[in-house]
Design an enzyme around this catalytic site. Structure first.
Site, mmCIF file in Angstrom:
data_model
loop_
_atom_site.group_PDB
_atom_site.id
_atom_site.type_symbol
_atom_site.label_atom_id
_atom_site.label_comp_id
_atom_site.label_asym_id
_atom_site.label_seq_id
_atom_site.Cartn_x
_atom_site.Cartn_y
_atom_site.Cartn_z
ATOM 1 N N GLY A 101 47.297 53.049 38.519
ATOM 2 C CA GLY A 101 47.208 53.749 37.234
ATOM 3 C C GLY A 101 48.377 53.543 36.285
ATOM 4 O O GLY A 101 48.619 54.381 35.411
ATOM 5 N N THR A 102 49.061 52.416 36.414
ATOM 6 C CA THR A 102 50.202 52.224 35.507
ATOM 7 C C THR A 102 49.735 51.926 34.076
ATOM 8 O O THR A 102 50.412 52.296 33.111
ATOM 9 C CB THR A 102 51.159 51.121 36.013
ATOM 10 O OG1 THR A 102 50.425 49.906 36.195
ATOM 11 C CG2 THR A 102 51.810 51.522 37.323
ATOM 12 N N ASN A 103 48.572 51.291 33.935
ATOM 13 C CA ASN A 103 48.018 51.131 32.573
ATOM 14 C C ASN A 103 47.595 52.478 32.013
ATOM 15 O O ASN A 103 47.812 52.757 30.834
ATOM 16 C CB ASN A 103 46.819 50.169 32.595
ATOM 17 C CG ASN A 103 47.250 48.718 32.558
ATOM 18 O OD1 ASN A 103 47.615 48.203 31.509
ATOM 19 N ND2 ASN A 103 47.242 48.061 33.715
ATOM 20 N N ILE B 96 32.212 47.220 40.055
ATOM 21 C CA ILE B 96 31.417 46.602 38.989
ATOM 22 C C ILE B 96 30.330 47.588 38.554
ATOM 23 O O ILE B 96 29.542 48.060 39.380
ATOM 24 C CB ILE B 96 30.807 45.268 39.476
ATOM 25 C CG1 ILE B 96 31.952 44.290 39.803
ATOM 26 C CG2 ILE B 96 29.871 44.685 38.422
ATOM 27 C CD1 ILE B 96 31.505 43.013 40.491
ATOM 28 N N LEU B 97 30.341 47.916 37.285
ATOM 29 C CA LEU B 97 29.365 48.892 36.776
ATOM 30 C C LEU B 97 27.977 48.258 36.671
ATOM 31 O O LEU B 97 27.853 47.053 36.401
ATOM 32 C CB LEU B 97 29.811 49.394 35.400
ATOM 33 C CG LEU B 97 31.096 50.239 35.410
ATOM 34 C CD1 LEU B 97 31.643 50.396 33.990
ATOM 35 C CD2 LEU B 97 30.858 51.603 36.043
ATOM 36 N N MET C 151 38.108 49.172 40.041
ATOM 37 C CA MET C 151 37.716 48.081 40.935
ATOM 38 C C MET C 151 36.263 48.194 41.407
ATOM 39 O O MET C 151 35.968 47.975 42.580
ATOM 40 C CB MET C 151 38.660 48.034 42.147
ATOM 41 C CG MET C 151 40.121 47.894 41.779
ATOM 42 S SD MET C 151 40.443 46.508 40.678
ATOM 43 C CE MET C 151 40.239 45.166 41.832
ATOM 44 N N HIS D 54 42.047 42.588 31.923
ATOM 45 C CA HIS D 54 41.999 41.613 33.021
ATOM 46 C C HIS D 54 43.301 40.804 33.015
ATOM 47 O O HIS D 54 43.748 40.362 31.960
ATOM 48 C CB HIS D 54 40.791 40.695 32.847
ATOM 49 C CG HIS D 54 40.624 39.758 33.989
ATOM 50 N ND1 HIS D 54 40.113 40.163 35.211
ATOM 51 C CD2 HIS D 54 40.956 38.455 34.128
ATOM 52 C CE1 HIS D 54 40.128 39.128 36.039
ATOM 53 N NE2 HIS D 54 40.631 38.088 35.405
ATOM 54 N N ASN E 119 37.864 46.661 28.942
ATOM 55 C CA ASN E 119 38.490 46.398 30.248
ATOM 56 C C ASN E 119 39.734 45.552 30.039
ATOM 57 O O ASN E 119 39.828 44.802 29.070
ATOM 58 C CB ASN E 119 37.487 45.617 31.123
ATOM 59 C CG ASN E 119 38.051 45.265 32.480
ATOM 60 O OD1 ASN E 119 38.621 46.112 33.172
ATOM 61 N ND2 ASN E 119 37.928 44.004 32.884
HETATM 62 C C1 GRF Z 1 45.935 45.512 36.217
HETATM 63 O O1 GRF Z 1 46.737 44.398 36.483
HETATM 64 C C2 GRF Z 1 44.655 45.107 35.550
HETATM 65 O O2 GRF Z 1 44.750 43.930 34.819
HETATM 66 C C3 GRF Z 1 43.712 44.909 36.690
HETATM 67 O O3 GRF Z 1 44.097 45.849 37.660
HETATM 68 C C4 GRF Z 1 45.480 46.186 37.509
HETATM 69 C C5 GRF Z 1 45.554 47.674 37.445
HETATM 70 O O4 GRF Z 1 46.848 48.176 37.569
HETATM 71 N N1 GRF Z 1 42.353 45.026 36.226
HETATM 72 P P1 GRF Z 1 47.121 49.719 37.296
HETATM 73 O O5 GRF Z 1 46.161 50.519 38.181
HETATM 74 O O6 GRF Z 1 46.917 50.003 35.847
HETATM 75 O O7 GRF Z 1 48.543 49.952 37.734
#
Ligand code: GRF
Length: 187
Positions: free
Chosen positions: A14-16, A90-91, A88, A107, A105
């Site tokens: 969840g860092t994003n 696929i919908l 993680m 990627h 999304n």
């Molecule tokens: C990210 O690198 C994103 O590109 C990929 O999964 C990772 C998720 O990282 N789809 P986080 O859970 O946001 O830390």
């Protein structure tokens, strides 16, 4: 400014999610993070929803049940944008059709190159000099929809996958919020 409501789906660290929440506190940011849903009860990212007092649901159940409850919640809460941030699963085509044009999304590659999993090792094995990340709309094919933003990362000769991941993720944190701003500046 009236902010639109957004939901973020996560499965892991969840860092994003954390970076989008932080950016969304800016007065001029176009969306409010109104809901976080995890399909994994052990996702570390859930702690950020708790920390910032954002409603969250843990739906560690079959895909069918997950989607049924998620659709109900998104509609009930009038969510206008769904961000997949390290989600993680696929919908289904049906789910995506329900929210056409409203799902984005991130990627960790410069799409259309290196769709799917294990991107950093594949990029290194191919001896690429340049990689990055892409924020894109989600359509019915994997890692395929229209690009909103790409950010590039140069690869050093000695980079291993851990270092590369760190560099790409640093760009992801900027890219995701930039993409959200861009979507609403075009509307
Ligand atoms: C990210 O690198 C994103 O590109 C990929 O999964 C990772 C998720 O990282 N789809 P986080 O859970 O946001 O830390």
């Amino acid at each position: 400014m009236v902010k639109k409501k957004a939901c973020i789906f996560i499965s892991g660290s969840g860092t994003n999610l954390r970076s989008i929440i932080k950016n969304s506190r800016d007065y001029n940011f176009p969306v409010n993070i109104s809901l976080v849903i995890s399909n994994n009860k052990n996702a570390r990212g859930i702690c950020f929803a708790k920390k910032f007092s954002i409603p969250h649901l843990i739906l560690d159940i079959s895909k069918k049940k997950f989607e049924k409850i998620a659709i109900r919640e998104l509609l009930k809460r009038k969510i206008k944008l769904l961000c997949l941030a390290g989600f993680m699963r696929i919908l289904s085509k049906n789910f995506i059709r329900n929210f056409k044009g409203k799902i984005i999304n991130i990627h960790p590659s410069l799409l259309p190159k290196y769709k799917g999993l294990n991107t950093f090792n594949r990029v290194l094995d191919a001896k690429e000099k340049l990689t990055g990340c892409t924020v894109h709309f989600v359509d019915e094919k994997l890692d395929n929809g229209r690009t909103i933003i790409k950010k590039r990362v140069w690869i050093n000769k000695n980079d291993n996958s851990k270092e590369l991941k760190k560099k790409v993720q640093t760009e992801e944190y900027k890219a995701f919020s930039m993409a959200i701003r861009k979507i609403y500046s075009l509307n």
